[in-house]
Write an enzyme that holds these catalytic residues in place. Structure first.
Site, PDB file in Angstrom:
ATOM      1  N   LYS A  22      -6.999 -44.628   6.158  1.00 48.54           N
ATOM      2  CA  LYS A  22      -8.382 -45.158   5.683  1.00 48.54           C
ATOM      3  C   LYS A  22      -8.600 -46.710   6.239  1.00 48.54           C
ATOM      4  CE  LYS A  22      -9.550 -47.412   1.766  1.00 48.54           C
ATOM      5  NZ  LYS A  22      -9.492 -48.295   2.262  1.00 48.54           N
ATOM      6  N   ASN A  23      -7.481 -47.518   5.714  1.00 47.52           N
ATOM      7  CA  ASN A  23      -7.673 -48.563   6.951  1.00 47.52           C
ATOM      8  C   ASN A  23      -7.141 -48.877   7.801  1.00 47.52           C
ATOM      9  OD1 ASN A  23      -8.251 -49.429   4.094  1.00 47.52           O
ATOM     10  ND2 ASN A  23      -6.246 -50.182   3.700  1.00 47.52           N
ATOM     11  N   CYS A 116     -20.621 -59.063  -4.219  1.00 48.25           N
ATOM     12  CA  CYS A 116     -19.739 -60.451  -4.064  1.00 48.25           C
ATOM     13  C   CYS A 116     -18.101 -60.226  -5.367  1.00 48.25           C
ATOM     14  CB  CYS A 116     -19.949 -60.765  -6.332  1.00 48.25           C
ATOM     15  SG  CYS A 116     -19.664 -58.943  -7.054  1.00 48.25           S
TER      16      CYS A 116
END
Ligand code: EPU
Length: 421
Positions: A22-23, A116
């Site tokens: 994924k990364n 956030c």
């Protein structure tokens, strides 16, 4: 919406093939923006995060096909757009569009990625290098708006060894004029895979795999074909699935060297490993031993993304283990859920806890709170008595391809059930 229903107590046995990382694939898909020629990516995992980044690129004008784990992308006519939708807001990785958009069309504008979760500090490490390369920051308070007439190579010391900030700096520097020297960069296997892909596109990056990269800017990048590396974080998760269920699993399709520090801790726990060139056989011991200290660090240290799965294993180990999560303060929250299942945990502070094992875990309803925490909860459920119902599994689907199907093929009893909201 779906939940997982897991019946614990079944030893996992057999062979599992690991999907693409994924990364690695997320920055590599963004890097295709650097050329108008067609790129082909193989071994692409069909996971929610990949589908989200593809949707964002399509909104910019990319032509993309995704079939049988192969993605073809052509970015001929890109339009500048304020990226503000839901996808950007929920996905930290969309910050990876900054570098390539600046390099290709000279401007990038988006809401803060990941809401956030991504604090100001992390944005700073991204804008730091892009500013040095010549970008003008028009806004970094309400969102991110950067512009660059011409990017110019320079010497940059990265403010922190950040994976995605390194990737953004790289993707901007490959088309900058002159030489860029990037020091104190992250060198995780996925950063290395991005470098290899960029070099295949015609970039000139030296020092791949170290904390010091030299990039000689080129005028243009071209078509490239690339196979995404196996996901070492998925491999680590399956290694623990084997160890925690008294199992014996052969994990294929990775470079085991990527996980040196993880294998070392697994051996400390008494787990038997047979490490080959592209596979590892993981056999559980009769009795798991506790591990004195699991402290996360940047590569090649113990990966933060395997902290929660490893600690799930420690709840079943004999003795006292200590965990020190050095990255996110929220990354021990899953321990409250494991406590409900019967784990003995003493919280020292938001980053540190002590696990006293072995605990008899029992199944009950719990909620996944992020991707790796969700995986850890499935692992604990596989080793628990009775039935565990795990909600919020959308987090798990963001990063693990066919997680439930792969576990079922190894003998797990796990069901995906739909429920009304
Ligand atoms: N750091 C630590 N301890 C650690 C790891 C990192 O202090 O154990 C520091 C880093 O040096 C950096 C800061 O924490 O100063 C923030 O990390 P970073 O900027 O590298 O995180 P990121 O680039 O936002 C990527 C991955 C994350 C992964 C982190 C850390 C992608 C798209 N995301 O994020 O992946 O947790 O690196 O390795 O590559 C996941 O896959 O579940 C995930 C969240």
């Amino acid at each position: 919406m779906h939940n997982f229903i897991v019946e614990g107590g079944h030893a996992l046995k057999g062979v599992v093939d690991i999907s693409g990382s994924k990364n690695a694939v997320l920055p590599i898909i963004c890097a295709t923006l650097l050329t108008n020629e067609k790129c082909t990516l193989k071994n692409v995992p069909n996971i929610a995060d990949v589908n989200s980044i593809i949707e964002i690129l399509r909104s910019l004008g990319s032509e993309i096909q995704f079939e049988n784990n192969t993605v073809t992308i052509q970015n001929k006519n890109l339009t500048l757009k304020n990226l503000s939708g839901n996808l950007v807001a929920k996905m930290r990785a969309s910050i990876l569009l900054l570098g390539p958009l600046l390099a290709r069309i000279g401007e990038a504008k988006m809401n803060f990625p990941g809401g956030c979760v991504l604090g100001k500090r992390s944005v700073d490490s991204h804008t730091h290098s892009l500013k040095k390369l010549g970008a003008e920051i028009l806004d970094e308070k309400k969102g991110l708006h950067l512009k660059a007439k011409k990017l110019k190579g320079t010497n940059i010391v990265m403010p922190e060894m950040s994976v995605t900030a390194t990737e953004n700096a790289l993707m901007a520097a490959v088309l900058a004029k002159g030489v860029t020297r990037l020091r104190l960069v992250a060198c995780e296997p996925h950063v290395q895979d991005l470098c290899r892909f960029l070099n295949k596109m015609g970039a000139n990056i030296k020092g791949v795999g170290t904390h010091y990269l030299t990039i000689e800017g080129v005028k243009k990048l071209h078509t490239a074909e690339h196979r995404i590396i196996g996901d070492y974080l998925e491999a680590g998760t399956f290694a623990i699935a084997s160890a925690i269920t008294a199992g014996d699993v052969l994990i294929r399709g990775i470079n085991p060297v990527d996980l040196d520090s993880f294998w070392q801790k697994l051996e400390d726990a008494g787990v038997e490993l047979k490490i080959e060139k592209n596979s590892v056989r993981v056999k559980a011991p009769k009795r798991l031993k506790s591990v004195k200290m699991i402290k996360t660090a940047v590569y090649p240290g113990f990966p933060t993304d395997l902290q929660a799965p490893f600690v799930a294993l420690m709840t079943k180990a004999n003795g006292v283990s200590k965990v020190f999560e050095t990255l996110f303060e929220g990354r021990l929250n899953y321990l409250f859920e494991l406590e409900k299942m019967g784990a003995h945990v003493e919280f020292l502070n938001p980053h540190q806890a002590i696990i006293i094992g072995p605990a008899k875990l029992k199944g009950l309803p719990i909620a996944s709170c992020d991707l790796r925490a969700g995986a850890a909860m499935v692992l604990a459920a596989l080793a628990a008595d009775g039935i565990t119902e795990i909600s919020n599994i959308r987090y798990i689907d963001r990063g693990y391809e066919n997680f439930d199907q792969k576990l079922i093929s190894l003998g797990a009893k796990i069901e995906r059930v739909a429920f009304e909201v």
